[in-house]
Design a protein around this motif. Structure first.
Motif, mmCIF file in Angstrom:
data_model
loop_
_atom_site.group_PDB
_atom_site.id
_atom_site.type_symbol
_atom_site.label_atom_id
_atom_site.label_comp_id
_atom_site.label_asym_id
_atom_site.label_seq_id
_atom_site.Cartn_x
_atom_site.Cartn_y
_atom_site.Cartn_z
ATOM 1 N N LYS A 177 33.240 42.823 49.199
ATOM 2 C CA LYS A 177 33.673 43.834 50.179
ATOM 3 C C LYS A 177 35.101 44.316 49.888
ATOM 4 O O LYS A 177 35.407 45.502 50.009
ATOM 5 C CB LYS A 177 33.596 43.239 51.588
ATOM 6 C CG LYS A 177 32.166 43.112 52.132
ATOM 7 C CD LYS A 177 31.729 44.425 52.737
ATOM 8 C CE LYS A 177 30.282 44.398 53.229
ATOM 9 N NZ LYS A 177 30.119 43.619 54.445
ATOM 10 N N VAL A 178 35.967 43.400 49.516
ATOM 11 C CA VAL A 178 37.349 43.770 49.174
ATOM 12 C C VAL A 178 37.362 44.641 47.915
ATOM 13 O O VAL A 178 38.075 45.652 47.858
ATOM 14 C CB VAL A 178 38.224 42.504 49.000
ATOM 15 C CG1 VAL A 178 39.529 42.828 48.292
ATOM 16 C CG2 VAL A 178 38.514 41.870 50.363
ATOM 17 N N ALA A 179 36.558 44.272 46.924
ATOM 18 C CA ALA A 179 36.471 45.067 45.688
ATOM 19 C C ALA A 179 35.976 46.479 45.991
ATOM 20 O O ALA A 179 36.500 47.463 45.440
ATOM 21 C CB ALA A 179 35.537 44.386 44.692
ATOM 22 N N GLU A 180 34.990 46.586 46.873
ATOM 23 C CA GLU A 180 34.451 47.904 47.234
ATOM 24 C C GLU A 180 35.488 48.740 47.985
ATOM 25 O O GLU A 180 35.588 49.952 47.789
ATOM 26 C CB GLU A 180 33.179 47.731 48.068
ATOM 27 C CG GLU A 180 32.007 47.250 47.240
ATOM 28 C CD GLU A 180 30.776 46.860 48.055
ATOM 29 O OE1 GLU A 180 29.729 46.601 47.433
ATOM 30 O OE2 GLU A 180 30.867 46.794 49.309
ATOM 31 N N ALA A 181 36.259 48.083 48.851
ATOM 32 C CA ALA A 181 37.305 48.804 49.587
ATOM 33 C C ALA A 181 38.380 49.333 48.635
ATOM 34 O O ALA A 181 38.866 50.461 48.798
ATOM 35 C CB ALA A 181 37.940 47.886 50.632
ATOM 36 N N ILE A 182 38.734 48.518 47.633
ATOM 37 C CA ILE A 182 39.724 48.962 46.635
ATOM 38 C C ILE A 182 39.167 50.152 45.855
ATOM 39 O O ILE A 182 39.879 51.125 45.584
ATOM 40 C CB ILE A 182 40.114 47.804 45.685
ATOM 41 C CG1 ILE A 182 40.800 46.673 46.481
ATOM 42 C CG2 ILE A 182 41.050 48.296 44.579
ATOM 43 C CD1 ILE A 182 41.008 45.387 45.710
ATOM 44 N N ALA A 183 37.876 50.094 45.527
ATOM 45 C CA ALA A 183 37.234 51.197 44.800
ATOM 46 C C ALA A 183 37.213 52.480 45.637
ATOM 47 O O ALA A 183 37.290 53.584 45.093
ATOM 48 C CB ALA A 183 35.812 50.805 44.408
ATOM 49 N N GLU A 184 37.114 52.348 46.960
ATOM 50 C CA GLU A 184 37.077 53.513 47.862
ATOM 51 C C GLU A 184 38.464 54.074 48.162
ATOM 52 O O GLU A 184 38.588 55.206 48.628
ATOM 53 C CB GLU A 184 36.405 53.114 49.195
ATOM 54 C CG GLU A 184 34.913 52.848 49.077
ATOM 55 C CD GLU A 184 34.375 52.042 50.261
ATOM 56 O OE1 GLU A 184 35.096 51.937 51.282
ATOM 57 O OE2 GLU A 184 33.250 51.529 50.161
ATOM 58 N N CYS A 185 39.493 53.277 47.923
ATOM 59 C CA CYS A 185 40.867 53.685 48.221
ATOM 60 C C CYS A 185 41.225 54.949 47.440
ATOM 61 O O CYS A 185 40.946 55.056 46.250
ATOM 62 C CB CYS A 185 41.831 52.547 47.892
ATOM 63 S SG CYS A 185 43.565 52.982 48.112
ATOM 64 N N LYS A 186 41.849 55.908 48.128
ATOM 65 C CA LYS A 186 42.204 57.178 47.487
ATOM 66 C C LYS A 186 43.516 57.090 46.698
ATOM 67 O O LYS A 186 43.883 58.007 45.977
ATOM 68 C CB LYS A 186 42.343 58.283 48.544
ATOM 69 C CG LYS A 186 41.106 58.494 49.387
ATOM 70 C CD LYS A 186 39.979 59.072 48.571
ATOM 71 C CE LYS A 186 38.790 59.425 49.469
ATOM 72 N NZ LYS A 186 37.522 59.010 48.916
ATOM 73 N N GLY A 187 44.255 55.987 46.855
ATOM 74 C CA GLY A 187 45.525 55.832 46.157
ATOM 75 C C GLY A 187 45.348 55.310 44.739
ATOM 76 O O GLY A 187 44.247 55.312 44.177
ATOM 77 N N THR A 188 46.447 54.842 44.148
ATOM 78 C CA THR A 188 46.425 54.248 42.803
ATOM 79 C C THR A 188 46.009 52.795 42.922
ATOM 80 O O THR A 188 46.626 52.023 43.654
ATOM 81 C CB THR A 188 47.824 54.335 42.159
ATOM 82 O OG1 THR A 188 48.210 55.713 42.080
ATOM 83 C CG2 THR A 188 47.819 53.728 40.757
ATOM 84 N N THR A 189 44.946 52.417 42.214
ATOM 85 C CA THR A 189 44.420 51.055 42.304
ATOM 86 C C THR A 189 44.462 50.392 40.933
ATOM 87 O O THR A 189 43.914 50.910 39.965
ATOM 88 C CB THR A 189 42.975 51.055 42.841
ATOM 89 O OG1 THR A 189 42.174 51.944 42.042
ATOM 90 C CG2 THR A 189 42.938 51.536 44.286
ATOM 91 N N VAL A 190 45.123 49.254 40.872
ATOM 92 C CA VAL A 190 45.312 48.540 39.607
ATOM 93 C C VAL A 190 44.737 47.133 39.734
ATOM 94 O O VAL A 190 45.087 46.390 40.657
ATOM 95 C CB VAL A 190 46.808 48.470 39.237
ATOM 96 C CG1 VAL A 190 47.012 47.667 37.955
ATOM 97 C CG2 VAL A 190 47.389 49.876 39.090
ATOM 98 N N VAL A 191 43.849 46.791 38.815
ATOM 99 C CA VAL A 191 43.217 45.471 38.817
ATOM 100 C C VAL A 191 43.722 44.690 37.612
ATOM 101 O O VAL A 191 43.626 45.147 36.475
ATOM 102 C CB VAL A 191 41.676 45.572 38.742
ATOM 103 C CG1 VAL A 191 41.039 44.190 38.837
ATOM 104 C CG2 VAL A 191 41.151 46.480 39.846
ATOM 105 N N GLY A 192 44.294 43.512 37.847
ATOM 106 C CA GLY A 192 44.805 42.687 36.754
ATOM 107 C C GLY A 192 44.340 41.258 36.898
ATOM 108 O O GLY A 192 44.206 40.755 38.006
ATOM 109 N N GLY A 193 44.085 40.588 35.780
ATOM 110 C CA GLY A 193 43.658 39.188 35.842
ATOM 111 C C GLY A 193 42.179 39.052 35.562
ATOM 112 O O GLY A 193 41.366 39.834 36.056
ATOM 113 N N GLY A 194 41.840 38.054 34.749
ATOM 114 C CA GLY A 194 40.462 37.877 34.276
ATOM 115 C C GLY A 194 39.409 37.801 35.358
ATOM 116 O O GLY A 194 38.370 38.461 35.282
ATOM 117 N N ASP A 195 39.647 37.001 36.416
ATOM 118 C CA ASP A 195 38.644 36.826 37.462
ATOM 119 C C ASP A 195 38.440 38.105 38.270
ATOM 120 O O ASP A 195 37.319 38.428 38.666
ATOM 121 C CB ASP A 195 39.030 35.673 38.397
ATOM 122 C CG ASP A 195 38.828 34.314 37.739
ATOM 123 O OD1 ASP A 195 38.036 34.224 36.785
ATOM 124 O OD2 ASP A 195 39.461 33.335 38.181
ATOM 125 N N SER A 196 39.511 38.825 38.531
ATOM 126 C CA SER A 196 39.398 40.089 39.288
ATOM 127 C C SER A 196 38.595 41.105 38.485
ATOM 128 O O SER A 196 37.751 41.820 39.026
ATOM 129 C CB SER A 196 40.778 40.685 39.585
ATOM 130 O OG SER A 196 41.655 39.720 40.045
#
Length: 392
Positions: free
Chosen positions: A333-352
């Motif tokens: 759910k958190v991953a989906e919310a980040i994907a829906e965010c209209k701002g700049t979204t940065v994912v770092g780290g192997g597990d993420s």
């Protein structure tokens, strides 16, 4: 941070030594995920289009200075050739007379892949003579291996002092987005930090704290924070040696006015097991004998509301044991919310990154980092040796 890039150097008719991160997963000699090879294609194709000959080098696995056939880059040469649509010659080693002959014979448009640089212990010790041998193969050096930029190895740092050096497009992109998060993030800025231990993530937490509007803390490390607040956490993960660190971090967040979102409800189990039955606890306190495995729906909703309203989001670490289907919902759910965010979204780290891929949202993020340890250290504000040598 400004880097010298491939567009700043003349490569036509030259032999370009390119460090990439082809540390791909293999099963029985077959590549199971070619993401890292594909990530290097824009740089490699650009150099070829500019009339260069390419000498490509990488590590694979941890052979620890020994020649181990299971860590050979031969399968990578074949796959790279398919993706580039041209022959990729495979060198028998990364240094030595035969390799020198093959490199010398290269003409513009040709590609030579060197054998695993970590077959030589001199690679990880950043041996100057070994770096010289590598550098002697090319006329220009390009580093596109962000995933190895936190290591001062011969192929990532040593060679850069011996040849005209520049960053590839992937390296440039990584530095651009991770620098944005650290240097001038648009607010509201929400950091979503998870993972097992406070001790492994405290550097990132402290680095981002003064820049954040809100911080969501999940995963195993959240229980140490709850414990120091006086809550019962049952048999959940607790790092006693990090208790004072967690306590002082929460105090600093309060002083700075940063909202820290910790689990307010939980999915728990009687044991840490994929077969364990998920039980819902609609409270902050976890009963004795139970293990916290994921954030609950109330916590998810609160975190997601902050994420959706953010102008910048950085995500490093899962919210629970997402590898176990019964405890994947919080992270999903958190991953989906980040994907829906209209701002700049940065994912770092192997597990993420693994979670973003698993839930099919990686392509909806602004930037998904290719470097686990490298992105973690970058977000901690540490200088990365492989990047420092490429600065303008």
């Amino acid at each position: 941070m400004e880097l010298k890039t491939v567009k700043d150097i003349e490569v036509r008719g030259k032999k370009v030594l390119v460090r990439v991160d082809f540390n791909v997963p293999l099963k029985d000699g077959v590549i199971t995920d070619d993401t890292r090879i594909r990530a290097a294609l824009p740089t490699l194709q650009y150099l070829l289009d500019q009339g260069a000959a390419l000498i490509v080098m990488s590590h694979l696995g941890r052979p620890k200075g020994e020649r181990k056939p299971e860590y050979s880059l031969s399968p990578v040469a074949e796959r790279l050739g398919e993706l580039l649509g041209r022959e990729v010659k495979m060198a028998p080693d990364c240094v030595g007379p035969e390799v020198e002959r093959m490199a010398e014979a290269l003409t513009p448009g040709e590609v030579l892949l060197l054998e695993n640089v970590r077959f030589h212990k001199e690679e990880t010790s950043n041996d100057p003579d070994f770096a010289k041998k590598l550098a002697s193969l090319g006329e220009v050096y390009v580093n596109d291996a962000f995933g190895s930029a936190h290591r001062a190895h011969a192929s990532t740092e040593g060679v850069a002092h011996l040849l005209p050096a520049a960053a590839g497009f992937l390296m440039e992109k990584e530095v651009k987005f991770l620098s944005y998060v650290l240097e001038n993030p648009e607010k509201p800025f929400v950091a979503v930090i998870g993972g097992a231990k406070v001790s492994t993530k405290i550097g990132v937490l402290e680095s981002l704290l003064s820049k954040c509007t809100a911080m969501v803390i999940g995963g195993g490390m959240a229980y140490t924070f709850l414990k120091v607040q006086g809550h019962s956490i049952g048999n959940s993960l607790y790092e006693e040696e990090s208790a004072d660190t967690a306590r002082s971090f929460l105090e600093k967040a309060g002083e700075l006015g940063v909202e820290v979102i910790l689990p307010e409800d939980h999915l728990v189990a009687s044991e840490f097991s994929e077969q364990a039955k998920a039980e819902y606890v609609d409270a902050v306190d976890i009963p004795e004998g139970k293990v916290g495995m994921d954030i609950g729906p109330r916590t998810v909703e609160k975190a997601c509301a902050r994420i959706r309203g953010a102008k910048t989001v950085v995500w490093n670490g899962p919210m629970g044991v997402f590898e176990f289907p019964a405890f994947a919902e919080g992270t999903r759910k958190v991953a989906e919310a980040i994907a829906e965010c209209k701002g700049t979204t940065v994912v770092g780290g192997g597990d993420s990154v693994a979670a973003a891929n698993a839930f099919g949202v990686a392509d909806k993020m602004t930037h998904v980092s290719t470097g686990g340890g490298a992105s973690l250290e970058f977000l901690e504000g540490k200088p990365l040796p492989g990047i420092e040598v490429l600065k303008k």
